[in-house]
Design a protein around this motif. Structure first.
Motif, PDB file in Angstrom:
ATOM      1  N   ILE A   1      96.816   7.678 -19.988  1.00 19.33           N
ATOM      2  CA  ILE A   1      96.552   8.119 -18.615  1.00 19.33           C
ATOM      3  C   ILE A   1      96.013   6.955 -17.782  1.00 19.33           C
ATOM      4  CG2 ILE A   1      95.032   9.568 -17.201  1.00 19.33           C
ATOM      5  CD1 ILE A   1      95.317  11.714 -19.421  1.00 19.33           C
ATOM      6  N   ARG A   2      95.066   6.202 -18.340  1.00 18.18           N
ATOM      7  CA  ARG A   2      94.528   5.043 -17.612  1.00 18.18           C
ATOM      8  C   ARG A   2      95.615   4.035 -17.291  1.00 18.18           C
ATOM      9  NH1 ARG A   2      88.884   3.453 -20.632  1.00 18.18           N
ATOM     10  NH2 ARG A   2      87.783   5.362 -20.146  1.00 18.18           N
ATOM     11  N   ARG A   3      96.491   3.770 -18.266  1.00 19.62           N
ATOM     12  CA  ARG A   3      97.566   2.802 -18.064  1.00 19.62           C
ATOM     13  C   ARG A   3      98.513   3.271 -16.962  1.00 19.62           C
ATOM     14  NH1 ARG A   3     100.553   3.243 -22.618  1.00 19.62           N
ATOM     15  NH2 ARG A   3      98.714   2.640 -23.787  1.00 19.62           N
ATOM     16  N   GLN A   4      98.855   4.549 -16.966  1.00 18.79           N
ATOM     17  CA  GLN A   4      99.767   5.073 -15.951  1.00 18.79           C
ATOM     18  C   GLN A   4      99.124   5.054 -14.563  1.00 18.79           C
ATOM     19  OE1 GLN A   4     102.945   5.730 -16.283  1.00 18.79           O
ATOM     20  NE2 GLN A   4     102.871   5.228 -18.450  1.00 18.79           N
ATOM     21  N   LEU A   5      97.844   5.391 -14.473  1.00 18.01           N
ATOM     22  CA  LEU A   5      97.149   5.330 -13.183  1.00 18.01           C
ATOM     23  C   LEU A   5      97.076   3.900 -12.656  1.00 18.01           C
ATOM     24  CD1 LEU A   5      94.235   7.868 -13.716  1.00 18.01           C
ATOM     25  CD2 LEU A   5      96.179   8.096 -12.167  1.00 18.01           C
ATOM     26  N   ARG A   6      96.815   2.967 -13.555  1.00 20.92           N
ATOM     27  CA  ARG A   6      96.766   1.551 -13.162  1.00 20.92           C
ATOM     28  C   ARG A   6      98.134   1.098 -12.653  1.00 20.92           C
ATOM     29  NH1 ARG A   6      97.873  -3.321 -15.727  1.00 20.92           N
ATOM     30  NH2 ARG A   6      96.647  -5.069 -14.943  1.00 20.92           N
ATOM     31  N   ASN A   7      99.198   1.481 -13.365  1.00 23.87           N
ATOM     32  CA  ASN A   7     100.543   1.115 -12.930  1.00 23.87           C
ATOM     33  C   ASN A   7     100.865   1.719 -11.564  1.00 23.87           C
ATOM     34  OD1 ASN A   7     101.024  -0.390 -15.213  1.00 23.87           O
ATOM     35  ND2 ASN A   7     102.074   1.247 -16.306  1.00 23.87           N
TER      36      ASN A   7
ATOM     37  N   ARG B   1      98.698   2.503  -9.183  1.00 23.13           N
ATOM     38  CA  ARG B   1      97.927   1.778  -8.169  1.00 23.13           C
ATOM     39  C   ARG B   1      98.566   0.431  -7.851  1.00 23.13           C
ATOM     40  NH1 ARG B   1      93.377   4.004 -10.861  1.00 23.13           N
ATOM     41  NH2 ARG B   1      93.249   2.160 -12.178  1.00 23.13           N
ATOM     42  N   LEU B   2      98.969  -0.289  -8.890  1.00 26.80           N
ATOM     43  CA  LEU B   2      99.604  -1.595  -8.671  1.00 26.80           C
ATOM     44  C   LEU B   2     100.920  -1.456  -7.911  1.00 26.80           C
ATOM     45  CD1 LEU B   2      98.931  -3.328 -12.104  1.00 26.80           C
ATOM     46  CD2 LEU B   2      97.836  -3.815  -9.910  1.00 26.80           C
ATOM     47  N   ARG B   3     101.693  -0.414  -8.237  1.00 30.89           N
ATOM     48  CA  ARG B   3     102.953  -0.168  -7.540  1.00 30.89           C
ATOM     49  C   ARG B   3     102.693   0.146  -6.066  1.00 30.89           C
ATOM     50  NH1 ARG B   3     105.240   2.628 -11.196  1.00 30.89           N
ATOM     51  NH2 ARG B   3     104.199   4.570 -10.680  1.00 30.89           N
ATOM     52  N   ALA B   4     101.656   0.928  -5.774  1.00 31.57           N
ATOM     53  CA  ALA B   4     101.326   1.259  -4.390  1.00 31.57           C
ATOM     54  C   ALA B   4     100.918   0.006  -3.621  1.00 31.57           C
ATOM     55  CB  ALA B   4     100.208   2.298  -4.358  1.00 31.57           C
TER      56      ALA B   4
END
Length: 54
Positions: free
Chosen positions: A29-35, A37-40
């Motif tokens: 979940i943390r990895r997906q949220l980080r990805n 945020r970076l994509r945004a």
């Protein structure tokens, strides 16, 4: 014949697997949220760059 050692081992394995499942899910979940945020941030920078070149 006592099965106490078997029961203790079985419960220990169950708890370890349950804990690992929880930890692995939290990391995913943390990895997906980080990805996300970076994509945004990349998309915002790209749109800002496109507005500057117009």
């Amino acid at each position: 014949m006592s099965y106490l050692n078997y029961l203790i081992a079985a419960y220990a394995v169950f708890v370890i697997v349950l804990a690992w499942d929880f930890v692995a899910t939290q990391l995913q979940i943390r990895r997906q949220l980080r990805n996300a945020r970076l994509r945004a941030v990349r998309e915002a920078a790209r749109s800002a760059n496109n507005e500057l070149t117009r």
